[in-house]
Scaffold this motif. Structure first.
Motif, mmCIF file in Angstrom:
data_model
loop_
_atom_site.group_PDB
_atom_site.id
_atom_site.type_symbol
_atom_site.label_atom_id
_atom_site.label_comp_id
_atom_site.label_asym_id
_atom_site.label_seq_id
_atom_site.Cartn_x
_atom_site.Cartn_y
_atom_site.Cartn_z
ATOM 1 N N ILE A 437 0.838 -1.198 0.000
ATOM 2 C CA ILE A 437 0.000 0.000 0.000
ATOM 3 C C ILE A 437 0.871 1.246 0.000
ATOM 4 O O ILE A 437 0.645 2.194 -0.772
ATOM 5 C CB ILE A 437 -0.941 0.003 1.224
ATOM 6 N N ARG A 438 1.867 1.266 0.868
ATOM 7 C CA ARG A 438 2.763 2.420 0.934
ATOM 8 C C ARG A 438 3.512 2.618 -0.385
ATOM 9 O O ARG A 438 3.699 3.754 -0.842
ATOM 10 C CB ARG A 438 3.749 2.228 2.087
ATOM 11 N N LYS A 439 3.924 1.525 -0.983
ATOM 12 C CA LYS A 439 4.639 1.615 -2.255
ATOM 13 C C LYS A 439 3.740 2.202 -3.337
ATOM 14 O O LYS A 439 4.164 3.077 -4.115
ATOM 15 C CB LYS A 439 5.132 0.226 -2.659
ATOM 16 N N MET A 440 2.493 1.733 -3.407
ATOM 17 C CA MET A 440 1.566 2.250 -4.406
ATOM 18 C C MET A 440 1.250 3.715 -4.177
ATOM 19 O O MET A 440 1.143 4.494 -5.130
ATOM 20 C CB MET A 440 0.283 1.410 -4.405
ATOM 21 N N ARG A 441 1.121 4.100 -2.918
ATOM 22 C CA ARG A 441 0.831 5.508 -2.633
ATOM 23 C C ARG A 441 1.991 6.412 -3.042
ATOM 24 O O ARG A 441 1.787 7.531 -3.533
ATOM 25 C CB ARG A 441 0.525 5.689 -1.142
ATOM 26 N N ARG A 442 3.221 5.902 -2.868
ATOM 27 C CA ARG A 442 4.390 6.685 -3.321
ATOM 28 C C ARG A 442 4.396 6.838 -4.844
ATOM 29 O O ARG A 442 4.944 7.809 -5.372
ATOM 30 C CB ARG A 442 5.683 6.007 -2.863
ATOM 31 N N ASN A 443 3.762 5.878 -5.535
ATOM 32 C CA ASN A 443 3.674 5.930 -6.993
ATOM 33 C C ASN A 443 2.383 6.600 -7.462
ATOM 34 O O ASN A 443 1.974 6.429 -8.623
ATOM 35 C CB ASN A 443 3.762 4.511 -7.573
ATOM 36 N N ASN A 444 1.726 7.331 -6.542
ATOM 37 C CA ASN A 444 0.514 8.104 -6.853
ATOM 38 C C ASN A 444 -0.658 7.239 -7.290
ATOM 39 O O ASN A 444 -1.496 7.662 -8.099
ATOM 40 C CB ASN A 444 0.812 9.148 -7.934
ATOM 41 N N VAL A 445 -0.717 6.012 -6.787
ATOM 42 C CA VAL A 445 -1.868 5.151 -7.025
ATOM 43 C C VAL A 445 -2.905 5.394 -5.933
ATOM 44 O O VAL A 445 -2.567 5.431 -4.746
ATOM 45 C CB VAL A 445 -1.456 3.665 -7.033
ATOM 46 N N THR A 446 -4.144 5.586 -6.324
ATOM 47 C CA THR A 446 -5.226 5.763 -5.349
ATOM 48 C C THR A 446 -5.601 4.404 -4.770
ATOM 49 O O THR A 446 -5.896 3.466 -5.522
ATOM 50 C CB THR A 446 -6.459 6.396 -6.019
ATOM 51 N N VAL A 447 -5.583 4.290 -3.432
ATOM 52 C CA VAL A 447 -5.849 3.011 -2.760
ATOM 53 C C VAL A 447 -7.066 3.163 -1.858
ATOM 54 O O VAL A 447 -7.049 3.947 -0.902
ATOM 55 C CB VAL A 447 -4.639 2.551 -1.927
ATOM 56 N N ASN A 448 -8.122 2.420 -2.162
ATOM 57 C CA ASN A 448 -9.293 2.369 -1.286
ATOM 58 C C ASN A 448 -9.334 1.018 -0.585
ATOM 59 O O ASN A 448 -9.122 -0.030 -1.211
ATOM 60 C CB ASN A 448 -10.589 2.558 -2.082
ATOM 61 N N LEU A 449 -9.603 1.027 0.712
ATOM 62 C CA LEU A 449 -9.610 -0.194 1.511
ATOM 63 C C LEU A 449 -11.006 -0.442 2.074
ATOM 64 O O LEU A 449 -11.652 0.468 2.582
ATOM 65 C CB LEU A 449 -8.598 -0.071 2.657
ATOM 66 N N TRP A 450 -11.456 -1.684 2.013
ATOM 67 C CA TRP A 450 -12.789 -2.027 2.500
ATOM 68 C C TRP A 450 -12.701 -3.178 3.501
ATOM 69 O O TRP A 450 -11.764 -3.963 3.450
ATOM 70 C CB TRP A 450 -13.708 -2.419 1.340
ATOM 71 N N VAL A 451 -13.690 -3.367 4.324
ATOM 72 C CA VAL A 451 -14.613 -2.393 4.881
ATOM 73 C C VAL A 451 -14.048 -2.049 6.255
ATOM 74 O O VAL A 451 -13.835 -2.945 7.068
ATOM 75 C CB VAL A 451 -16.031 -2.986 5.019
ATOM 76 N N VAL A 452 -13.817 -0.764 6.521
ATOM 77 C CA VAL A 452 -13.163 -0.305 7.741
ATOM 78 C C VAL A 452 -14.211 0.370 8.615
ATOM 79 O O VAL A 452 -14.722 1.428 8.252
ATOM 80 C CB VAL A 452 -12.009 0.665 7.408
ATOM 81 N N ASN A 453 -14.507 -0.247 9.773
ATOM 82 C CA ASN A 453 -15.569 0.262 10.633
ATOM 83 C C ASN A 453 -15.087 0.729 12.006
ATOM 84 O O ASN A 453 -15.682 1.616 12.605
ATOM 85 C CB ASN A 453 -16.636 -0.825 10.839
ATOM 86 N N GLN A 454 -14.025 0.114 12.522
ATOM 87 C CA GLN A 454 -13.555 0.414 13.866
ATOM 88 C C GLN A 454 -12.511 1.532 13.846
ATOM 89 O O GLN A 454 -11.721 1.643 12.907
ATOM 90 C CB GLN A 454 -12.945 -0.835 14.498
ATOM 91 N N ALA A 455 -12.507 2.332 14.927
ATOM 92 C CA ALA A 455 -11.598 3.486 14.996
ATOM 93 C C ALA A 455 -10.138 3.062 14.949
ATOM 94 O O ALA A 455 -9.313 3.715 14.309
ATOM 95 C CB ALA A 455 -11.890 4.292 16.260
ATOM 96 N N TRP A 456 -9.786 1.953 15.635
ATOM 97 C CA TRP A 456 -8.386 1.537 15.651
ATOM 98 C C TRP A 456 -7.909 1.143 14.257
ATOM 99 O O TRP A 456 -6.786 1.445 13.852
ATOM 100 C CB TRP A 456 -8.169 0.370 16.624
ATOM 101 N N LEU A 457 -8.796 0.492 13.503
ATOM 102 C CA LEU A 457 -8.426 0.061 12.152
ATOM 103 C C LEU A 457 -8.347 1.258 11.213
ATOM 104 O O LEU A 457 -7.438 1.345 10.371
ATOM 105 C CB LEU A 457 -9.434 -0.965 11.648
ATOM 106 N N PHE A 458 -9.281 2.179 11.356
ATOM 107 C CA PHE A 458 -9.230 3.393 10.544
ATOM 108 C C PHE A 458 -7.958 4.185 10.845
ATOM 109 O O PHE A 458 -7.327 4.739 9.928
ATOM 110 C CB PHE A 458 -10.466 4.256 10.814
ATOM 111 N N SER A 459 -7.558 4.219 12.118
ATOM 112 C CA SER A 459 -6.330 4.917 12.502
ATOM 113 C C SER A 459 -5.118 4.292 11.828
ATOM 114 O O SER A 459 -4.226 4.997 11.340
ATOM 115 C CB SER A 459 -6.163 4.882 14.023
ATOM 116 N N LEU A 460 -5.090 2.975 11.796
ATOM 117 C CA LEU A 460 -3.975 2.283 11.158
ATOM 118 C C LEU A 460 -3.931 2.573 9.667
ATOM 119 O O LEU A 460 -2.873 2.863 9.094
ATOM 120 C CB LEU A 460 -4.086 0.778 11.411
ATOM 121 N N MET A 461 -5.098 2.516 9.006
ATOM 122 C CA MET A 461 -5.138 2.801 7.580
ATOM 123 C C MET A 461 -4.756 4.257 7.284
ATOM 124 O O MET A 461 -4.148 4.557 6.253
ATOM 125 C CB MET A 461 -6.545 2.515 7.033
ATOM 126 N N TRP A 462 -5.095 5.132 8.220
ATOM 127 C CA TRP A 462 -4.717 6.538 8.108
ATOM 128 C C TRP A 462 -3.195 6.663 8.126
ATOM 129 O O TRP A 462 -2.594 7.339 7.289
ATOM 130 C CB TRP A 462 -5.352 7.295 9.257
#
Length: 514
Positions: A437-462
C-alpha cells in the motif's frame, strides 16, 4: 522478626478463614496436615487452568479485533440457515464469560498457592475447562475453514495494540511475581524449582524483549502524518438507515462521504436496481418478500419485474433485526422513515450523486452479470451524470466499458491487474500488504480499503496512507481529527520508543523489588 511473626499470623488467619479452597475445590475446611503439598495431578490441573485462561484470552482478543467484520459473519450464517441472528454477538458474550470464569479460577488458584494450600480442583471445574478448550478449538477451526481471510486481521491489529498488550503483560508479571516465587520456595523437588525458574526466565525475557519486534502505527512527527482518508459509504450509511436505500445514501451525505458504494442487479425488464444479496432467496434478508410473494422466495433478480420489486418493503427488516446494533440510537422520526423504505433503482442513486457531486462505485451482482454490463453503462450515460464520478469496479467487459465510456474511472481489485492494465486506482481489503500500500501511494496510485468500521483500524489505515476507506461507520469516523492509539509526537519522532523503554524500566525495577 516482628514483621515475620505478624505475616505468619496474618497468613494463618487467612488460611483459617479462607473460602477460596471451597470455590476452587469445593472443600471448605482446613486440611489437618498443614504441610500438604500439591500432588502431580493437582499440578496438571493447575497447568490446565493457566492454559485455558491463556487460550480464552487469546480467543477473546481475536473476537474483539475481528468485530470490525461481524456483519459479514452474520450474513454468511444467514445464507446457510435463512435465519437472522446476531451470531457474532452471541459468540462474543460466550467468550467473555469463559475468559472471566478462567481468570477468576486462576486468581483463586494463585491465592491458594500463596497460602500454601493444596490445589484440589473440583470435578465440575474440570468439565467446564474441557468444554472451554473445545469451544476455543471449535472457534479457531471455523475461522480457519470458513473465514480464513480474517486471520491477517490479527497480526495487523498488533500494530495498534502491541504496546498496550506489552505494558499489561509486564504489569501482570510484576503482580504475579510474589506468587511465583512463593511457589518456587514451596517446591521440594529440584526439577520443580528448575522448571519454575526456567519458565519464569523465558516468559520474562519474551515480555521485556518483545518491544524490539513491535511495529507501531505512527511512530512519527505529527506534521508528517498522512492526510486523513476520504470516506466511502458502504451501501450508504447502514448503521443509520437500511442498507442500499435512498434514506441510507442521504444519511451518508451528511457524513461527508466522497462516494457511494453499492451493489447493482437487473430486474426481469432490464432495470438496474440496488441490492447486495445475490444468492437464491436474495430478497429474504432485507425485504418482506415472505408476505408479498411467499411462493417466490427462492427466486433470483431476473425473475422479478421492477414493478414487483418496488412493491416490497426494504426498511422494516432493519428495525426488527437491528443488524448493526444501532436502531436504539435513532429518533422516532428516523424509525418511521426507515420503516417505509423501498428498493431504489440505480437511476435514483445516480441523480442523488449528481445533485451532491458524489462519486458512485458498485459491484455488478446479477446472475448474468457479464451480459448486464451494457445495460448498466447505458443507464449511467443516459442519467447525465459526469462520467468522472463513476468508479467502475466490475471486471466484466472492461475493454467495452473503456471504449464506450472513456470518462469512467477504472478501479481494479488487485495489484497485478492494476499493473498489467496501467491503472491508477485499486480497491482491496484492509488486510492487504501494508508495504505494498505504501509503495503504491508513493507511486501516486489511489488506494481504497474495504470495509473499515472500527476506529483503531481506521487509525492504522490513516497512518499507512490509504487514500480512502469504505465504511459502515461514516458518522463515527468523520469526527476523528487524528488517529487514536498511536505514538505520534510534536517534538520527538522517537516518542514511542522512549515511552515504552521508560515504562519497562520502571516495571522491571518494581519486579526486582518483589
Amino acid at each position: 522478626v516482628v514483621r515475620q511473626s505478624t505475616v505468619q499470623k496474618f497468613t494463618a488467619s487467612l488460611k483459617k478463614n479462607c473460602q477460596t479452597r471451597g470455590v476452587y475445590g469445593c472443600y471448605w475446611k482446613t486440611s489437618g496436615n498443614s504441610q500438604e503439598r500439591v500432588s502431580c495431578w493437582s499440578g496438571c490441573w493447575f497447568a490446565l487452568v493457566i492454559l485455558v485462561f491463556l487460550l480464552s484470552f487469546c480467543w477473546m482478543y481475536i473476537c474483539l479485533v475481528t468485530f470490525n467484520d461481524h456483519d459479514d459473519v452474520n450474513w454468511h450464517l444467514f445464507k446457510q440457515l435463512s435465519l437472522w441472528v446476531n451470531w457474532f454477538t452471541v459468540v462474543l458474550i460466550v467468550s467473555a464469560v469463559l475468559t472471566s470464569y478462567c481468570l477468576l479460577l486462576l486468581l483463586f488458584a494463585l491465592f491458594l498457592v500463596l497460602l500454601r494450600e493444596p490445589l484440589r480442583l473440583h470435578w465440575l471445574h474440570k468439565v467446564l475447562l474441557c468444554l472451554g478448550v473445545a469451544f476455543v478449538v471449535l472457534g479457531v477451526t471455523v475461522i480457519s475453514v470458513r473465514w480464513r481471510e480474517e486471520w491477517p486481521t490479527v497480526p495487523l491489529s498488533l500494530r495498534a495494540t502491541g504496546p498496550f498488550l506489552q505494558f499489561g503483560a509486564v504489569g501482570a508479571l510484576t503482580l504475579l511475581s510474589p506468587v511465583i516465587f512463593e511457589g518456587f520456595h514451596a517446591a521440594k523437588a529440584k526439577w520443580s524449582r528448575f522448571l519454575i525458574a526456567a519458565v519464569m526466565a523465558a516468559v520474562s525475557a519474551a515480555i521485556f524483549l518483545c518491544p524490539l519486534y513491535i511495529q507501531t502505527q505512527c511512530p512519527c512527527l505529527t506534521e508528517k502524518l498522512p492526510e486523513k482518508p476520504a470516506l466511502i459509504g458502504h451501501r450508504g450509511a447502514p448503521m443509520l438507515a437500511p442498507e442500499n436505500t435512498m434514506m441510507s445514501f442521504n444519511r451518508s451525505i451528511s457524513c461527508g462521504v466522497t462516494a457511494f458504494e453499492t451493489d447493482v442487479q437487473l430486474s426481469k425488464d432490464r432495470i438496474p436496481f440496488l441490492m447486495h444479496d445475490n444468492h437464491s432467496g436474495f430478497l429474504l434478508r432485507t425485504t418482506n418478500i415472505k408476505e408479498i410473494f411467499p411462493d417466490n422466495i427462492t427466486s433470483r433478480s431476473s425473475d422479478f419485474t421492477w414493478e414487483e420489486l418496488q412493491s416490497l418493503n426494504a426498511g422494516d427488516w432493519f428495525l426488527k433485526t437491528d443488524p448493526l446494533s444501532s436502531v436504539s440510537k435513532l429518533s422516532e422520526e428516523d424509525k418511521a422513515r426507515a420503516r417505509n423504505q423501498t428498493i431504489p433503482s440505480l437511476e435514483e442513486l445516480l441523480q442523488l450523486a449528481k445533485q451532491h457531486n458524489v462519486s458512485v462505485m458498485f459491484d455488478l451482482y446479477s446472475p448474468d452479470w457479464e451480459n448486464d454490463t451494457e445495460d448498466v453503462v447505458d443507464t449511467i450515460l443516459s442519467s447525465g451524470i459526469d462520467p468522472g464520478q463513476i468508479l467502475w469496479l466490475p471486471p466484466a467487459k472492461r475493454d467495452y466499458v473503456k471504449k464506450t465510456a472513456p470518462g469512467f474511472k477504472q478501479v481494479y481489485k488487485d495489484h497485478e491487474m492494476l499493473k498489467n492494465k496501467s491503472g491508477d486506482f485499486i480497491n482491496v481489503k484492509y488486510s492487504y500488504d501494508i508495504e505494498e500500500i505504501r509503495k503504491m501511494r508513493r507511486n501516486n496510485v489511489t488506494v481504497n480499503l474495504w470495509v473499515v468500521n472500527q476506529a483503531w483500524l481506521f487509525s492504522l489505515m490513516w497512518c499507512v496512507g490509504a487514500s480512502s476507506v469504505t465504511t459502515n461507520s461514516c458518522h463515527l469516523l468523520k469526527d476523528m481529527e487524528r488517529p487514536c492509539w498511536v505514538m505520534v509526537s510534536k517534538i520527538c519522532p522517537d516518542a514511542y520508543l522512549i515511552i515504552i523503554k521508560t515504562v519497562d524500566l520502571i516495571l522491571f525495577f518494581i519486579y526486582n523489588i518483589f
